[in-house]
Design a protein around this motif. Structure first.
Motif, PDB file in Angstrom:
ATOM      1  N   GLY A   1       0.774  -1.232   0.000  1.00 42.06           N
ATOM      2  CA  GLY A   1       0.000   0.000   0.000  1.00 42.06           C
ATOM      3  C   GLY A   1       0.802   1.277   0.000  1.00 42.06           C
ATOM      4  N   GLY A   2       2.122   1.181   0.114  1.00 44.39           N
ATOM      5  CA  GLY A   2       2.951   2.376   0.131  1.00 44.39           C
ATOM      6  C   GLY A   2       4.113   2.231   1.089  1.00 44.39           C
ATOM      7  N   ILE A   3       4.855   3.311   1.251  1.00 40.65           N
ATOM      8  CA  ILE A   3       6.032   3.322   2.121  1.00 40.65           C
ATOM      9  C   ILE A   3       5.584   3.589   3.556  1.00 40.65           C
ATOM     10  CG2 ILE A   3       8.217   4.463   2.630  1.00 40.65           C
ATOM     11  CD1 ILE A   3       8.348   3.012   0.015  1.00 40.65           C
ATOM     12  N   PRO A   4       5.839   2.680   4.491  1.00 37.06           N
ATOM     13  CA  PRO A   4       5.442   2.935   5.881  1.00 37.06           C
ATOM     14  C   PRO A   4       6.240   4.083   6.483  1.00 37.06           C
ATOM     15  CG  PRO A   4       6.808   0.973   5.757  1.00 37.06           C
ATOM     16  CD  PRO A   4       6.534   1.389   4.335  1.00 37.06           C
ATOM     17  N   SER A   5       5.676   4.699   7.517  1.00 32.95           N
ATOM     18  CA  SER A   5       6.293   5.886   8.105  1.00 32.95           C
ATOM     19  C   SER A   5       7.525   5.577   8.936  1.00 32.95           C
ATOM     20  CB  SER A   5       5.273   6.638   8.968  1.00 32.95           C
ATOM     21  OG  SER A   5       4.241   7.146   8.158  1.00 32.95           O
ATOM     22  N   SER A   6       7.724   4.320   9.297  1.00 32.09           N
ATOM     23  CA  SER A   6       8.928   3.944  10.044  1.00 32.09           C
ATOM     24  C   SER A   6       9.101   2.438  10.015  1.00 32.09           C
ATOM     25  CB  SER A   6       8.844   4.423  11.501  1.00 32.09           C
ATOM     26  OG  SER A   6       7.881   3.669  12.219  1.00 32.09           O
TER      27      SER A   6
ATOM     28  N   PRO B   1      -8.079   2.577   6.372  1.00 24.89           N
ATOM     29  CA  PRO B   1      -7.473   3.758   6.991  1.00 24.89           C
ATOM     30  C   PRO B   1      -6.449   3.372   8.040  1.00 24.89           C
ATOM     31  CG  PRO B   1      -9.700   3.409   7.819  1.00 24.89           C
ATOM     32  CD  PRO B   1      -9.508   2.442   6.696  1.00 24.89           C
ATOM     33  N   GLY B   2      -5.491   4.259   8.265  1.00 25.01           N
ATOM     34  CA  GLY B   2      -4.505   4.038   9.307  1.00 25.01           C
ATOM     35  C   GLY B   2      -5.121   4.222  10.682  1.00 25.01           C
ATOM     36  N   ALA B   3      -4.296   4.004  11.699  1.00 23.53           N
ATOM     37  CA  ALA B   3      -4.789   4.076  13.072  1.00 23.53           C
ATOM     38  C   ALA B   3      -3.751   4.754  13.947  1.00 23.53           C
ATOM     39  CB  ALA B   3      -5.103   2.671  13.588  1.00 23.53           C
ATOM     40  N   GLY B   4      -4.115   4.930  15.217  1.00 27.46           N
ATOM     41  CA  GLY B   4      -3.210   5.536  16.181  1.00 27.46           C
ATOM     42  C   GLY B   4      -3.417   7.033  16.285  1.00 27.46           C
TER      43      GLY B   4
ATOM     44  N   GLU C   1      -6.878  10.498   5.896  1.00 29.10           N
ATOM     45  CA  GLU C   1      -5.640  11.244   6.134  1.00 29.10           C
ATOM     46  C   GLU C   1      -4.426  10.329   6.126  1.00 29.10           C
ATOM     47  OE1 GLU C   1      -5.181  12.862  10.033  1.00 29.10           O
ATOM     48  OE2 GLU C   1      -6.038  11.109  11.023  1.00 29.10           O
ATOM     49  N   LYS C   2      -4.621   9.054   6.445  1.00 24.98           N
ATOM     50  CA  LYS C   2      -3.536   8.075   6.478  1.00 24.98           C
ATOM     51  C   LYS C   2      -4.116   6.703   6.176  1.00 24.98           C
ATOM     52  CE  LYS C   2      -3.916   7.691  11.565  1.00 24.98           C
ATOM     53  NZ  LYS C   2      -4.648   8.903  11.952  1.00 24.98           N
ATOM     54  N   TYR C   3      -3.239   5.792   5.716  1.00 27.96           N
ATOM     55  CA  TYR C   3      -3.663   4.457   5.306  1.00 27.96           C
ATOM     56  C   TYR C   3      -2.757   3.398   5.921  1.00 27.96           C
ATOM     57  CZ  TYR C   3      -6.607   6.748   1.835  1.00 27.96           C
ATOM     58  OH  TYR C   3      -7.564   7.528   1.231  1.00 27.96           O
TER      59      TYR C   3
ATOM     60  N   ASN D   1       1.423   2.909   9.221  1.00 25.38           N
ATOM     61  CA  ASN D   1       0.719   3.969   8.500  1.00 25.38           C
ATOM     62  C   ASN D   1       1.549   4.540   7.355  1.00 25.38           C
ATOM     63  OD1 ASN D   1      -1.445   3.689  10.219  1.00 25.38           O
ATOM     64  ND2 ASN D   1      -0.843   5.386  11.554  1.00 25.38           N
ATOM     65  N   VAL D   2       0.868   4.799   6.244  1.00 27.11           N
ATOM     66  CA  VAL D   2       1.461   5.523   5.125  1.00 27.11           C
ATOM     67  C   VAL D   2       0.680   6.825   4.971  1.00 27.11           C
ATOM     68  CG1 VAL D   2       0.062   4.156   3.497  1.00 27.11           C
ATOM     69  CG2 VAL D   2       1.966   5.514   2.651  1.00 27.11           C
ATOM     70  N   TRP D   3       1.418   7.924   4.901  1.00 22.86           N
ATOM     71  CA  TRP D   3       0.824   9.259   4.810  1.00 22.86           C
ATOM     72  C   TRP D   3       1.139   9.863   3.443  1.00 22.86           C
ATOM     73  CZ3 TRP D   3      -1.623  11.829   9.031  1.00 22.86           C
ATOM     74  CH2 TRP D   3      -1.578  11.143  10.257  1.00 22.86           C
ATOM     75  N   ALA D   4       0.188  10.590   2.891  1.00 19.56           N
ATOM     76  CA  ALA D   4       0.370  11.193   1.569  1.00 19.56           C
ATOM     77  C   ALA D   4       1.607  12.080   1.475  1.00 19.56           C
ATOM     78  CB  ALA D   4      -0.884  11.975   1.175  1.00 19.56           C
ATOM     79  N   PRO D   5       1.903  12.952   2.463  1.00 25.01           N
ATOM     80  CA  PRO D   5       3.106  13.782   2.331  1.00 25.01           C
ATOM     81  C   PRO D   5       4.383  12.962   2.192  1.00 25.01           C
ATOM     82  CG  PRO D   5       1.691  14.647   4.055  1.00 25.01           C
ATOM     83  CD  PRO D   5       1.131  13.311   3.669  1.00 25.01           C
TER      84      PRO D   5
END
Length: 472
Positions: A287-292, A369-372, A358-360, A305-309
């Motif tokens: 689904g995309g690049i995870p945030s960490s 959708p993402g969580a947290g 806002e996040k996935y 979570n993957v965020w658009a920015p």
């Protein structure tokens, strides 16, 4: 109801609980508006921010007065440059506003590291945030230095990454009492400011102020050198945040580790970045690049979570490289994220209805959708709409120029009807949000632009006529 900082022109809000303009969200909102050829709306938003700089001396976190003690990633010059590229319009008063914004960051957010001048998020706040006073108060009072904790919480909010393991001293990421954002020198902030210097140099050249342009190019060179000296790890093949107390780099994966590729001259490191990104595990998620990574955090700006920015900047970083693998990966990541957002609208999974989030969750393209975080996931959503519209447009253009798609991309790219549905959904959301803001009385009806132009202009994505068309 909270008091607002008034502005003169219409604006687009992120959506959900974020029902007023926000600083860094607006960069991706503008990207979507420009794809939709909504030039007058974009110009008005830039003029709003320009007036805020003149009034306050900087652009605050948002139009909510209680958030004006902090800023957000300084993307104002980026917004102006995107508008300038789209319209060939240079405005001298915007040059002055950009300089005022950069002056704020130079005077208030610089830090010396091993003889190099860099930038960090370091707000002046020493008390709990107004929007979460009770929670912050309890966190601070459970620490040995409450004021430092409160300042670091506010600084994390200024970063836009609120909250993330990037800012923690402890492995217990659920415990914000270990946060020390103002002691972290972040890669992404310094890349953004370095790009701002390039933009200011180009603007100075346009107005014939070549001496000033030379000053900004020297600033770019100095900051670029500092980015390379402090953040780069030659063995790993990437750039990493620097922790001041430990004098060490944070070697965990964050998308920002590859952002310096967006800077001129840094493409020479593409081959090493290719090796790093392959070994990091960040490309293993559909689904995309995870945030960490690693996946051991409960904060919303972390895995999964993957965020658009982040997704958009990673793609831009890969495209700026001179590495064919990274450039192809940029296309794959764009297609994956577009598919994720599309499925979130039209093929929702679980108990949550369809929406633009806002996040996935990066673990699939199902659109979950993402969580947290401190609040439930928000629907809307400004930067997701803008990033997806820009990605569709970017790679549509690429396909037209090449007149063929690579086999890999064909396997994951949305078909034309899916792109159409996604574009109309994003355009429709922009219209709904704008009407809602007007209904609340935040914008004068006398200054209301005709509605529906965003849907019509978004439809231009689906045709073959690329001629410029102003808003109705």
């Amino acid at each position: 109801m909270y008091p607002l900082l008034p502005v003169q022109k219409p604006f687009i809000v992120p959506g959900g609980r974020f029902d007023v303009y926000f600083y860094w969200d607006t960069y991706w909102i503008i990207k979507g508006l420009l794809v939709s050829k909504m030039y007058e709306t974009t110009k008005g938003i830039i003029e709003n921010f320009s007036s805020l700089v003149v009034t306050l001396g900087f652009i605050p976190n948002s139009g909510n007065i209680q958030l004006t003690r902090r800023s957000q990633p300084p993307l104002f010059p980026h917004m102006i440059w995107e508008y300038t590229k789209a319209t060939s319009t240079f405005d001298k008063k915007w040059m002055e506003s950009m300089e005022m914004e950069m002056s704020f960051w130079e005077k208030n957010r610089t830090i010396e590291v091993e003889g190099q001048t860099l930038f960090a998020y370091r707000t002046l706040s020493n008390c709990p945030r107004p929007e979460n006073f009770r929670g912050d108060y309890q966190i601070g009072m459970n620490s040995s230095d409450p004021s430092s904790v409160w300042r670091s919480i506010s600084s994390a909010c200024e970063s836009g990454w609120d909250f993330s393991s990037r800012w923690m001293q402890s492995n217990n990421t659920a415990d914000l009492s270990s946060i020390h954002t103002d002691q972290i020198v972040p890669v992404d902030l310094n890349v953004i400011i370095a790009k701002n210097y390039i933009i200011l140099a180009s603007y100075s050249d346009h107005f014939g102020n070549f001496d000033k342009a030379a000053v900004y190019r020297r600033k770019f060179d100095q900051l670029s050198d500092a980015i390379q000296k402090i953040f780069w790890d030659d063995k790993k093949g990437a750039w990493f945040d620097y922790d001041i107390p430990t004098k060490k780099k944070n070697l965990n994966f964050y998308p920002s580790n590859v952002y310096p590729l967006m800077l001129p001259g840094f493409e020479q490191f593409s081959a090493k970045v290719e090796g790093y990104i392959k070994s990091s595990g960040a490309l293993n998620y559909a689904g995309g690049i995870p945030s960490s990574l690693p996946a051991n955090s409960v904060q919303q700006w972390d895995f999964p979570n993957v965020w658009a920015p982040n997704q958009h900047f990673v793609i831009q970083s890969f495209l700026a490289s001179n590495c064919s693998f990274l450039q192809q990966e940029a296309k794959k990541q764009a297609a994956s994220f577009i598919e994720t957002v599309y499925n979130g609208i039209y093929n929702p999974v679980g108990v949550v209805g369809g929406g633009v989030w806002e996040k996935y969750d990066a673990r699939s393209t199902g659109g979950a959708p993402g969580a947290g975080g401190e609040y439930i996931v928000q629907e809307g959503f400004g930067w997701t709409n803008g990033a997806v519209l820009d990605l569709i447009w970017t790679f549509r253009q690429d396909q037209h120029q090449r007149q063929e798609k690579s086999e890999d991309i064909e396997n994951v790219t949305l078909n034309r009807s899916q792109q159409s549905a996604l574009v109309y959904a994003a355009g429709g959301f922009c219209a709904i949000v704008a009407i809602t803001v007007l209904a609340k009385g935040l914008i004068s009806r006398k200054k209301q632009n005709r509605r529906g132009d965003d849907l019509e202009s978004s439809a231009l994505l689906l045709g073959d006529d690329d001629d410029d068309q102003e808003e109705l």
